[in-house]
Design a protein around this motif. Structure first.
Motif, PDB file in Angstrom:
ATOM      1  N   ILE A   9     126.130   2.224 -81.486  1.00 51.32           N
ATOM      2  CA  ILE A   9     124.734   1.903 -81.482  1.00 51.32           C
ATOM      3  C   ILE A   9     124.450   0.360 -81.525  1.00 51.32           C
ATOM      4  O   ILE A   9     123.410  -0.166 -80.821  1.00 51.32           O
ATOM      5  N   GLU A  10     125.265  -0.474 -81.862  1.00 54.18           N
ATOM      6  CA  GLU A  10     125.215  -1.923 -81.588  1.00 54.18           C
ATOM      7  C   GLU A  10     125.046  -2.423 -79.983  1.00 54.18           C
ATOM      8  O   GLU A  10     124.307  -3.273 -79.760  1.00 54.18           O
ATOM      9  N   LYS A  11     125.901  -1.692 -79.156  1.00 48.67           N
ATOM     10  CA  LYS A  11     125.959  -1.831 -77.801  1.00 48.67           C
ATOM     11  C   LYS A  11     124.793  -1.279 -77.349  1.00 48.67           C
ATOM     12  O   LYS A  11     124.325  -1.922 -76.230  1.00 48.67           O
ATOM     13  N   PHE A  12     124.200  -0.116 -77.944  1.00 49.20           N
ATOM     14  CA  PHE A  12     123.017   0.332 -76.992  1.00 49.20           C
ATOM     15  C   PHE A  12     121.753  -0.413 -77.447  1.00 49.20           C
ATOM     16  O   PHE A  12     121.033  -0.535 -76.478  1.00 49.20           O
ATOM     17  N   LYS A  13     121.755  -1.227 -78.683  1.00 46.59           N
ATOM     18  CA  LYS A  13     120.660  -2.241 -78.772  1.00 46.59           C
ATOM     19  C   LYS A  13     120.683  -3.428 -77.918  1.00 46.59           C
ATOM     20  O   LYS A  13     119.872  -4.085 -77.693  1.00 46.59           O
ATOM     21  N   GLU A  14     121.865  -3.662 -77.243  1.00 48.69           N
ATOM     22  CA  GLU A  14     121.901  -5.009 -76.494  1.00 48.69           C
ATOM     23  C   GLU A  14     121.684  -4.637 -75.152  1.00 48.69           C
ATOM     24  O   GLU A  14     121.139  -5.286 -74.313  1.00 48.69           O
ATOM     25  N   VAL A  15     121.409  -3.121 -74.646  1.00 42.43           N
ATOM     26  CA  VAL A  15     120.771  -2.831 -73.466  1.00 42.43           C
ATOM     27  C   VAL A  15     119.399  -3.306 -73.378  1.00 42.43           C
ATOM     28  O   VAL A  15     118.583  -2.994 -74.093  1.00 42.43           O
ATOM     29  N   LYS A  16     119.130  -3.952 -72.008  1.00 44.81           N
ATOM     30  CA  LYS A  16     117.703  -4.745 -71.917  1.00 44.81           C
ATOM     31  C   LYS A  16     116.679  -3.733 -71.346  1.00 44.81           C
ATOM     32  O   LYS A  16     115.595  -3.474 -71.636  1.00 44.81           O
ATOM     33  N   SER A  17     117.348  -2.825 -70.422  1.00 48.86           N
ATOM     34  CA  SER A  17     116.336  -2.154 -69.680  1.00 48.86           C
ATOM     35  C   SER A  17     116.039  -0.692 -70.635  1.00 48.86           C
ATOM     36  O   SER A  17     116.953  -0.006 -70.748  1.00 48.86           O
ATOM     37  N   LYS A  18     114.822  -0.342 -70.613  1.00 52.13           N
ATOM     38  CA  LYS A  18     114.330   0.856 -71.191  1.00 52.13           C
ATOM     39  C   LYS A  18     114.800   2.185 -70.492  1.00 52.13           C
ATOM     40  O   LYS A  18     115.214   3.086 -71.057  1.00 52.13           O
ATOM     41  N   ASP A  19     114.994   1.809 -68.948  1.00 51.66           N
ATOM     42  CA  ASP A  19     115.102   3.078 -68.264  1.00 51.66           C
ATOM     43  C   ASP A  19     116.909   3.595 -68.510  1.00 51.66           C
ATOM     44  O   ASP A  19     117.177   4.486 -68.678  1.00 51.66           O
ATOM     45  N   ILE A  20     117.703   2.377 -68.816  1.00 51.76           N
ATOM     46  CA  ILE A  20     119.046   2.644 -68.786  1.00 51.76           C
ATOM     47  C   ILE A  20     119.224   3.171 -70.539  1.00 51.76           C
ATOM     48  O   ILE A  20     119.827   3.969 -70.887  1.00 51.76           O
ATOM     49  N   GLN A  21     118.550   2.778 -71.278  1.00 52.83           N
ATOM     50  CA  GLN A  21     118.399   3.235 -72.645  1.00 52.83           C
ATOM     51  C   GLN A  21     118.125   4.655 -72.800  1.00 52.83           C
ATOM     52  O   GLN A  21     118.780   5.511 -73.507  1.00 52.83           O
ATOM     53  N   LYS A  22     117.026   5.144 -72.015  1.00 54.08           N
ATOM     54  CA  LYS A  22     116.604   6.515 -71.879  1.00 54.08           C
ATOM     55  C   LYS A  22     117.747   7.323 -71.331  1.00 54.08           C
ATOM     56  O   LYS A  22     117.930   8.294 -71.711  1.00 54.08           O
ATOM     57  N   LEU A  23     118.537   6.580 -70.122  1.00 59.62           N
ATOM     58  CA  LEU A  23     119.661   7.393 -69.644  1.00 59.62           C
ATOM     59  C   LEU A  23     120.607   7.656 -70.624  1.00 59.62           C
ATOM     60  O   LEU A  23     121.284   8.777 -70.711  1.00 59.62           O
TER      61      LEU A  23
END
Length: 779
Positions: A457-471
């Motif tokens: 989850i920590e690495k997930f929160k670092e992702v800036k792009s919403k599209d990549i988070q959705k992916l």
């Protein structure tokens, strides 16, 4: 016209150089002329007889040459017994025939001398035909084969009629020169064809036509050689029209190749020139040649005529896009289709070439992925089609995401952590079906590196792009669904297999759990079952179940007469139960092993003698009372130790019990017929050569091997020994040779034949080794 005449001696000398079929051909066609002349013109004055046949011995006075196969025997005779070169056949009105020589023919037929002279002169005239051919042959002339083949290819031979065509074929096969009249007739037709060929060649040569890339000229020249003269006008018009298109195609190709890049040149060679040339060379010179040639020419003209390098490259790019998309659909599913067509209306040649190279590179990457996963998937489809169908459904299903992406990801990550771990193959299956779900994010997608992973989850929160988070969330949901499906399938399959295991051990429900014997351990029970003095022990009382077991065992012993074998097997089973288990605690593997062992013992059990079938059934029942009945109905509560014991039992049946019975049976059969010595011989056969090589070594660990042959093969060996044991013949060497011959004739494996023969040749040394082996074991 030059007239050829030969003396009999000269004629015979030339004939002696000819082969059998050449002489026979000359005779056949010369005599045809003679018969046609003489039989048609009836020279016979007598009204009671008429000439029906004239025959020739073609090998007259050639009997000492090699022309006729084998030693030559004259075949024609007069009724007076004289051998003949020419034989005249007369037939009366009532059907009687006379076979006569020339002199008797004239006398009997009453032919006047004047007529006889005419007949003789006419035969000589006809012989001029033969003499001409012989003189030509002697000068080195042969059949005009080249001209004949052109006539044959063009179909003109059919215009000669069947008789003359047959005559030409016979002379061709014999390679004899033709009579001048026949040759003139054939060559006249040939010259007509060549005139037509020359006319068409002039049309072909007028065109400035260079066949640098295509086989146009070569194919057209071949057609001209085979053309029929009756279509000359049509052929000329057709040739003029196609040559113009051929020249335009050639010029266009030459111009394009001179200015093209290396990639375009390669495309032109592989995609246009080579395929068209293959099609041209496959053309046959038949009635539809013109249509097929025009079709091929139009196809390439349409493909490249008045097109430039950009057109060729764009077509190639389109082909590669189609190939890539087909591979992506096969590997990833419909959502993976990507479009490489540039949105710009005009692109440079370099840009199109770069696009083609990129598509090729992508295709190669997908091919590697395909080879990596497709084999695995095909294997799973063969064994678990239901699972694969369900995973396909999950992968193809659209995944709906909530608005709160971060909290949803945390929830799914916790669920994923609770799931059991998968093995290597199952993890590959998961990855494959996540690939199949792959969606396209412009410039991203598979290149992200972590898009298929369940990241913290920590690495997930670092992702800036919403599209990549959705992916990332979409793929975590997909992963959980796939893993849950695999686990569910494994559990159901394991429970089904476990149920099958219980059926194997219980004899498909034949033995019931309420029959458990609690009073004795299995060592004590076995000793009571096989001991005659069990009832003398006042402290032991047999319960009803044990008494039933003992009665069943006694019936088996009585039926078979194998008390010692039964005792030995039961004691061996007890020893096997005492062995420490070396199996792992993987229930899935253990269950699979039991199923395999159960299938092995059940295979072809019906072929065993009845007492062996009953004995195996008895052992199953005994095992079930002590161990099989302890298995839980629920595989989650299964006792691993009990599973292992049942697996040990099944392996004992397969690896120890059946060989013990088989070996002892063999020995007993032989002892009954021949006594102990022969039994020892046969029992030693499989390892005789090894024993001979280890004469001076410690033999304490050596064991007698099992002779693995059928009862039918055993009987055939016994019959050979019985025949070779005849006491009337005293020669040992003769007996050994006879035995070796008979053993080699048997339908048994070659290695067994060699071992039996080896024993007989070396039995003195082997028996000595056997005695040494026995004494060492006693010590």
């Amino acid at each position: 016209m030059e007239i050829y005449t030969l003396t009999d001696e000269k004629r015979r000398k030339i004939l002696s150089k000819l082969k059998y079929n050449q002489i026979q051909t000359l005779s056949d066609f010369t005599m045809y002329e003679v018969k046609s002349e003489m039989i048609t013109n009836n020279f016979i004055a007598a009204s009671d007889w008429h000439l029906v046949d004239i025959q020739e011995d073609p090998f007259w006075k050639l009997r000492y040459t090699d022309n006729a196969p084998g030693k030559y025997v004259p075949k024609l005779k007069c009724y007076c017994g004289k051998t003949l070169r020419y034989q005249y056949v007369l037939e009366s009105r009532n059907g009687k025939q006379l076979y006569l020589g020339k002199e008797h023919f004239m006398q009997h037929a009453g032919i006047p001398q004047k007529i006889a002279n005419q007949i003789h002169e006419r035969v000589n005239d006809i012989m001029i035909f033969r003499d001409e051919i012989l003189v030509k042959y002697n000068r080195g002339e042969r059949f005009p084969l080249k001209e004949y083949r052109i006539l044959d290819k063009s179909g003109m031979l059919l215009e000669f009629g069947e008789d003359f065509s047959y005559k030409l074929r016979r002379f061709r096969d014999a390679n004899l020169p033709l009579f001048h009249v026949d040759e003139s007739r054939m060559m006249s037709k040939y010259r007509q064809i060549r005139e037509a060929n020359y006319a068409l060649q002039r049309v072909l040569n007028r065109e400035k036509f260079e066949d640098s890339h295509f086989l146009f000229r070569r194919i057209l020249e071949k057609y001209i050689d085979d053309v029929k003269i009756k279509n000359l006008k049509d052929d000329t018009e057709w040739l003029k029209s196609v040559l113009n298109d051929c020249r335009l195609v050639e010029e266009n190709m030459e111009s394009m190749l001179s200015i093209s890049t290396n990639m375009t040149k390669e495309i032109l060679k592989t995609d246009y020139i080579k395929p068209i040339n293959v099609r041209l060379t496959s053309l046959s010179m038949n009635g539809i040649f013109k249509v097929r040639f025009r079709r091929i020419l139009n196809s390439i003209k349409k493909s490249i005529y008045e097109k430039n390098e950009v057109d060729i490259l764009l077509k190639k790019e389109e082909e590669k896009i189609v190939e890539l998309n087909a591979l992506q659909v096969q590997l990833y599913g419909k959502d993976a289709v990507q479009d490489y067509r540039d949105v710009k209306e005009n692109r440079s040649i370099e840009e199109i070439i770069d696009s083609i190279s990129e598509i090729k590179k992508k295709y190669e990457e997908h091919e590697k992925i395909k080879h990596k996963y497709i084999h695995l998937i095909n294997t799973y489809i063969n064994f678990y089609p239901v699972l694969i169908n369900r995973l396909n459904e999950i992968s193809d299903k659209e995944i709906m995401l909530s608005n709160n992406i971060e909290s949803e990801y945390t929830k799914m990550l916790e669920e994923y952590k609770k799931l059991p771990r998968l093995n290597e193959g199952e993890n590959k299956i998961v990855r494959y079906f996540m690939f199949r779900h792959k969606v396209n994010i412009p410039g991203k997608g598979i290149k992200q590196g972590y898009s298929l992973s369940a990241i913290p989850i920590e690495k997930f929160k670092e992702v800036k792009s919403k599209d990549i988070q959705k992916l990332l969330l979409e793929y975590l949901i997909l992963r959980v669904a796939i893993v849950e499906e695999i686990i569910h399938f494994k559990n159901k399959r394991l429970q089904d297999n476990y149920t099958k295991v219980k059926n194997i051990i219980s004899g498909d429900g034949k033995y019931k759990s309420n029959k458990v014997i609690k009073s004795y351990n299995i060592e004590l029970l076995v000793s009571m079952l096989i001991s005659d003095g069990y009832s003398k022990n006042a402290n032991i009382t047999l319960n009803k179940e044990v008494e039933l077991l003992r009665q069943k065992l006694e019936e088996i012993i009585k039926e078979s007469g194998k008390r010692e074998i039964v005792r030995h097997v039961l004691n061996s089973l007890v020893e096997t139960y005492r062995e420490k288990s070396s199996f792992n605690n993987d229930i899935s593997n253990m269950v699979d092993s039991i199923i395999r062992e159960g299938d092995k013992i059940s295979y072809n059990v019906s072929s065993l003698p009845q007492w062996e079938q009953d004995f195996i059934d008895f052992l199953y029942e005994l095992n079930y009372y002590y161990y099989g009945s302890k298995l839980s109905k629920d595989r989650k509560k299964v006792n691993v130790k009990v599973l292992n014991i049942n697996l040990i039992f099944l392996r004992f049946i397969n690896t120890k019990m059946r060989p013990i019975v088989k070996r002892t049976n063999l020995s007993e059969q032989l002892i009954e017929i021949y006594g102990a010595n022969i039994a020892e011989k046969i029992d030693m056969i499989n390892k005789l050569s090894k024993v001979a090589k280890t004469k001076n070594k410690d033999m304490k660990t050596k064991e007698k091997s099992v002779l693995k042959i059928s009862s039918k093969q055993l009987y055939s060996i016994i019959k050979v020994y019985r025949k070779c044991s005849n006491k009337k013949r005293k020669s040992t060497d003769w007996k050994l040779k006879k035995l070796e011959r008979d053993i080699n004739s048997l339908e048994i494996r070659d290695s067994l034949k060699k071992e039996i023969i080896f024993f007989e040749k070396n039995k003195k040394d082997i028996l000595e080794l056997q005695d040494t082996f026995k004494s060492k074991r006693r010590n």
